[in-house]
Design a protein around this motif. Structure first.
Motif, mmCIF file in Angstrom:
data_model
loop_
_atom_site.group_PDB
_atom_site.id
_atom_site.type_symbol
_atom_site.label_atom_id
_atom_site.label_comp_id
_atom_site.label_asym_id
_atom_site.label_seq_id
_atom_site.Cartn_x
_atom_site.Cartn_y
_atom_site.Cartn_z
ATOM 1 N N PHE A 110 0.837 -1.206 0.000
ATOM 2 C CA PHE A 110 0.000 0.000 0.000
ATOM 3 C C PHE A 110 0.871 1.255 0.000
ATOM 4 C CE2 PHE A 110 -2.027 3.391 2.464
ATOM 5 C CZ PHE A 110 -3.124 3.654 1.645
ATOM 6 N N VAL A 111 1.864 1.266 0.897
ATOM 7 C CA VAL A 111 2.773 2.417 0.940
ATOM 8 C C VAL A 111 3.486 2.575 -0.403
ATOM 9 C CG1 VAL A 111 4.874 3.330 1.993
ATOM 10 C CG2 VAL A 111 3.086 2.335 3.424
ATOM 11 N N CYS A 112 3.895 1.463 -1.006
ATOM 12 C CA CYS A 112 4.581 1.506 -2.299
ATOM 13 C C CYS A 112 3.676 2.090 -3.386
ATOM 14 C CB CYS A 112 5.039 0.105 -2.677
ATOM 15 S SG CYS A 112 6.063 0.046 -4.164
ATOM 16 N N GLY A 113 2.407 1.648 -3.399
ATOM 17 C CA GLY A 113 1.465 2.166 -4.404
ATOM 18 C C GLY A 113 1.210 3.651 -4.235
ATOM 19 N N ALA A 114 0.992 4.086 -2.968
ATOM 20 C CA ALA A 114 0.765 5.511 -2.718
ATOM 21 C C ALA A 114 1.986 6.322 -3.109
ATOM 22 C CB ALA A 114 0.420 5.730 -1.242
ATOM 23 N N GLY A 115 3.177 5.803 -2.772
ATOM 24 C CA GLY A 115 4.398 6.503 -3.133
ATOM 25 C C GLY A 115 4.597 6.579 -4.628
ATOM 26 N N ALA A 116 4.298 5.491 -5.336
ATOM 27 C CA ALA A 116 4.433 5.495 -6.795
ATOM 28 C C ALA A 116 3.521 6.546 -7.428
ATOM 29 C CB ALA A 116 4.125 4.110 -7.345
ATOM 30 N N PHE A 117 2.291 6.662 -6.906
ATOM 31 C CA PHE A 117 1.375 7.690 -7.409
ATOM 32 C C PHE A 117 1.959 9.081 -7.187
ATOM 33 C CE2 PHE A 117 -2.157 10.640 -6.611
ATOM 34 C CZ PHE A 117 -2.817 10.542 -7.815
ATOM 35 N N SER A 118 2.551 9.303 -6.012
ATOM 36 C CA SER A 118 3.160 10.596 -5.729
ATOM 37 C C SER A 118 4.331 10.877 -6.657
ATOM 38 C CB SER A 118 3.629 10.637 -4.271
ATOM 39 O OG SER A 118 4.298 11.846 -3.985
ATOM 40 N N ILE A 119 5.170 9.832 -6.872
ATOM 41 C CA ILE A 119 6.321 10.003 -7.770
ATOM 42 C C ILE A 119 5.865 10.419 -9.163
ATOM 43 C CG2 ILE A 119 8.182 8.766 -8.950
ATOM 44 C CD1 ILE A 119 8.380 7.000 -6.401
ATOM 45 N N VAL A 120 4.853 9.747 -9.689
ATOM 46 C CA VAL A 120 4.356 10.041 -11.038
ATOM 47 C C VAL A 120 3.820 11.458 -11.126
ATOM 48 C CG1 VAL A 120 2.554 9.462 -12.703
ATOM 49 C CG2 VAL A 120 3.913 7.643 -11.647
ATOM 50 N N GLN A 121 3.046 11.883 -10.121
ATOM 51 C CA GLN A 121 2.487 13.233 -10.128
ATOM 52 C C GLN A 121 3.587 14.293 -10.138
ATOM 53 O OE1 GLN A 121 -0.817 14.105 -10.325
ATOM 54 N NE2 GLN A 121 -1.173 11.927 -10.655
ATOM 55 N N LEU A 122 4.594 14.100 -9.299
ATOM 56 C CA LEU A 122 5.675 15.077 -9.211
ATOM 57 C C LEU A 122 6.571 15.036 -10.445
ATOM 58 C CD1 LEU A 122 6.581 14.500 -5.462
ATOM 59 C CD2 LEU A 122 5.472 16.532 -6.416
ATOM 60 N N PHE A 123 6.828 13.838 -10.972
ATOM 61 C CA PHE A 123 7.682 13.723 -12.152
ATOM 62 C C PHE A 123 7.026 14.370 -13.376
ATOM 63 C CE2 PHE A 123 9.362 11.362 -15.851
ATOM 64 C CZ PHE A 123 10.700 11.688 -15.702
ATOM 65 N N GLU A 124 5.703 14.313 -13.456
ATOM 66 C CA GLU A 124 4.990 14.978 -14.547
ATOM 67 C C GLU A 124 5.295 16.471 -14.561
ATOM 68 O OE1 GLU A 124 2.202 14.157 -16.984
ATOM 69 O OE2 GLU A 124 3.614 12.498 -16.957
#
Length: 681
Positions: free
Chosen positions: A22-36
């Motif tokens: 769960f933490v990994c999925g939430a973090g991945a979503f954050s990474i994608v948003q910021l990388f965009e």
């Protein structure tokens, strides 16, 4: 993969595994948003977003690893090295930052894959440094094949994630694909690497971590990681909202008139296309009203632009109130508005136009003044008058132009037969504007001669236009078009510049006469134009003469006489043209010291056959002598006319008998005096 699944199922706490994922999925979503955000920016902004992405990425990698590591049931007491644990977090952040900078720095090519691979290697480095901090009372051995597979999974899925984020192949699914691939890169690295590790327990530690401590530590780590991840997500969401608000504001500015808030030309055109499409589908009509305020320029001139802006805002508000919610009104620019209605019956269009007309004819109160504007309104109807939106707009403009020219005082509806002439004049105006810009006009010269000795006294400059398709266009046709379309000032200045430049090149010091229209004479800066052109060309002022009619002076008598006085003060001669056809000739002669009177051809054409014409010419000549003003007779085409003028003592003559207008050679135009009538005319 079976060994990995067994490792997860038999050697891990399932609840902590779920928490790690769960933490990994939430973090991945954050990474994608910021990388965009990093992809769409440059310079320091890109560096800032890449750093935030790295913080979120490092926190995600570290928290996922730490929770999943705590989920591992080592069957032996475990302790953690704090220095290596903190070091693993730093490695995760720094490695992620390098990977994100590489992936976002250059668009396309292999760079996203290279950056993603660096990110995968950062995951691997963090994991194995973290495992070095994992102190277990037992003998640890590693399966080299699984270690290589774990690192390979991280590198491959990391590179794939950033390739997907910058590739058009995934379309709208690219962000979801990026999240899934980042989760796989982090999770597979960890669990495959944990499968590679084998622990043989030995002596018990004095301070082992028990099960409750492990769960508490895992939850605390998850909460801390989620806080960091949430901060990144909220930063991205705030930025997205800010961008959306800015784009909405820019869109509003791009589609709205800044002064009145009405839709502008772009928005109105789009609305017109939509209304026609709907009307075509439902068998309805669309009425388009082109609106031009009648006396708006007077308000600007008399009361200033602030008052003009106030009036435009009042007009916009009245138009809003005059239409229904589903109707459209827009400002195209200046004092030009348009209104649009879609309805079933033409009578509704008539009522619509009448409401607008009534709203604009009501006096507007601003300050201590009442402005009675009124408007010229032209109406065109789809599909009766046109099927395409651009043709419909043009036809409404033609009807509006006819309403303005004819002073109808009511909405004017498009009429193909009547408005075709207007269309023709507008096309001619566009061609004339192009002719001025591209220097397609010519100046011809007609000789003026002394009656007494037949000596050349000067030349009148006459504008000629040979249209590429229409051929020769008469001045009587294109001069009114120039006046109607605001071209007369540039046209007059062009003729003046050309005539003065030509006269300087002549081998004889003859005068050159140039006609000045009423609109030119109303221009307050006309004397400065004369002064500048004389200075630019080097023509002495005494060699230049302007000709103007009484009607040009009487259009605004006081201003005209003031402007003429300034021009005469430069040394330029002033001749009164078409004398005898005006309504205030004697008063005009009294008010201004003209240098010459030009007797209109209306009187000279009948000199040989009409005693009344002779008597009038004799009286004008006597008036000229009494005022010490030379008189030039225009339109002399026969020897008989010339003989009368010689007998009556006329000063100068001009006409086909002495030569037709033609380009000026350097040596001058010779007189054709004595040529047969058939040759001269």
């Amino acid at each position: 993969m079976i060994d990995v699944a067994l490792c997860i199922a038999t050697e891990h706490d399932p609840w902590l595994v779920v928490l790690a994922v769960f933490v990994c999925g939430a973090g991945a979503f954050s990474i994608v948003q910021l990388f965009e955000r990093a992809i769409g920016t440059l310079g320091l902004q890109r560096l800032g977003w890449a750093f935030l992405s790295a913080v979120a990425g490092g926190a995600t990698i570290w928290c996922t690893h730490f929770i999943a590591m705590l989920a591992y049931q080592a069957k032996a007491p475990v302790t953690l090295d704090p220095v290596l644990t903190i070091g693993s977090l730093i490695v995760a952040v720094v490695g992620s930052c390098i990977g994100f900078m590489v992936a976002s720095g250059r668009q396309g090519g292999a760079w996203p894959v290279i950056g993603g691979t660096i990110f995968g290697l950062a995951i691997s480095a963090m994991h194995f440094i973290g495992m070095a901090a994992y102190r277990v009372d037992g003998i640890v051995t590693w399966n080299a094949a699984y270690v290589v597979a774990a690192i390979g999974c991280a590198a491959i899925f990391g590179g794939g994630a950033f390739f997907a984020l910058q590739s058009d192949r995934f379309g709208r699914l690219r962000m979801a694909a990026g999240v899934v691939l980042i989760v796989l890169a982090i999770a597979l690295l960890h669990f495959v690497a944990m499968t590679a590790m084998h622990i043989a327990p030995v002596a018990m530690s004095s301070a082992p971590l028990d099960g409750e401590q492990v769960r508490a530590l895992a939850i605390a780590t998850a909460l801390l990681g989620l806080v960091v991840i949430a901060a990144g997500v909220f930063a991205a969401l705030i930025d997205q909202q800010t961008r959306n608000d800015a784009m909405a504001e820019l869109r509003q500015m791009a589609m709205s008139d800044g002064l009145t808030g009405l839709p502008n030309r772009i928005a109105f055109h789009a609305g017109l296309v939509r209304q026609i499409d709907v009307a075509a589908a439902n068998g309805q009509r669309v009425g388009l009203c082109a609106i031009d305020l009648d006396r708006f320029k007077e308000i600007n001139d008399l009361h200033g632009h602030k008052a003009g802006d106030d009036v435009l805002m009042v007009v916009a508000e009245r138009l809003r109130r005059a239409i229904r919610a589903e109707d459209v009104v827009a400002r195209l620019g200046g004092d030009e508005f348009v209104a649009l209605i879609r309805c079933d019956d033409r009578s509704q269009i008539v009522a619509f136009a009448d409401r607008i007309d009534a709203a604009l004819r009501t006096p507007i109160r601003f300050g201590e003044f009442d402005a009675r504007l009124g408007a010229s309104i032209g109406v065109a109807v789809y599909p009766d008058d046109a099927l395409q939106e651009d043709v419909l707009s043009n036809n409404a403009d033609l009807a509006m132009y006819r309403a303005k020219c004819e002073g109808i005082g009511a909405p004017c509806y498009y009429d193909g037969a009547l408005d075709e002439a207007i269309r023709e004049r507008r096309e001619l105006a566009n061609d004339l504007r192009k002719a001025i810009d591209e220097n397609q006009l010519e100046v011809y010269y007609q000789v003026q001669a002394s009656v007494a000795d037949r000596a050349v006294t000067g030349y009148e400059a006459l504008l000629r236009w040979t249209h590429p398709q229409r051929g020769m266009v008469l001045p009587s046709v294109f001069i009114p078009v120039a006046e109607e379309n605001g071209l007369i000032l540039s046209l007059g200045e062009w003729v003046l510049q050309r005539a003065c430049a030509d006269a300087v090149e002549w081998e004889h010091p003859s005068k050159v006469a140039v006609n000045v229209s009423a609109l030119q004479l109303a221009h307050a800066e006309l004397p400065q134009v004369f002064q500048r052109i004389l200075a630019d060309t080097g023509l002495p002022a005494e060699r230049l003469e302007i000709e103007l009619t009484e009607s040009a002076i009487m259009a605004n008598r006081e201003r005209a006489l003031q402007v003429l006085g300034q021009i005469k003060a430069l040394g330029v001669g002033v001749a009164l043209d078409d004398f005898g056809t005006g309504y205030s000739s004697l008063e005009t002669l009294r008010a201004f010291p003209f240098d010459k009177i030009k007797l209109d051809r209306f009187f000279t054409s009948e000199l040989a056959v009409s005693p009344q014409a002779t008597a009038i010419v004799r009286a004008v000549l006597a008036l000229g002598r009494s005022l010490a003003i030379p008189v030039l007779a225009e339109g002399i085409e026969t020897r008989e006319q010339l003989d009368v003028l010689v007998r009556e003592g006329c000063d100068e003559v001009q006409g086909f008998l002495f030569g037709r207008p033609r380009p000026m050679p350097l040596g001058g135009i010779e007189l054709d005096d004595g040529a047969p009538m058939s040759d001269a005319a």
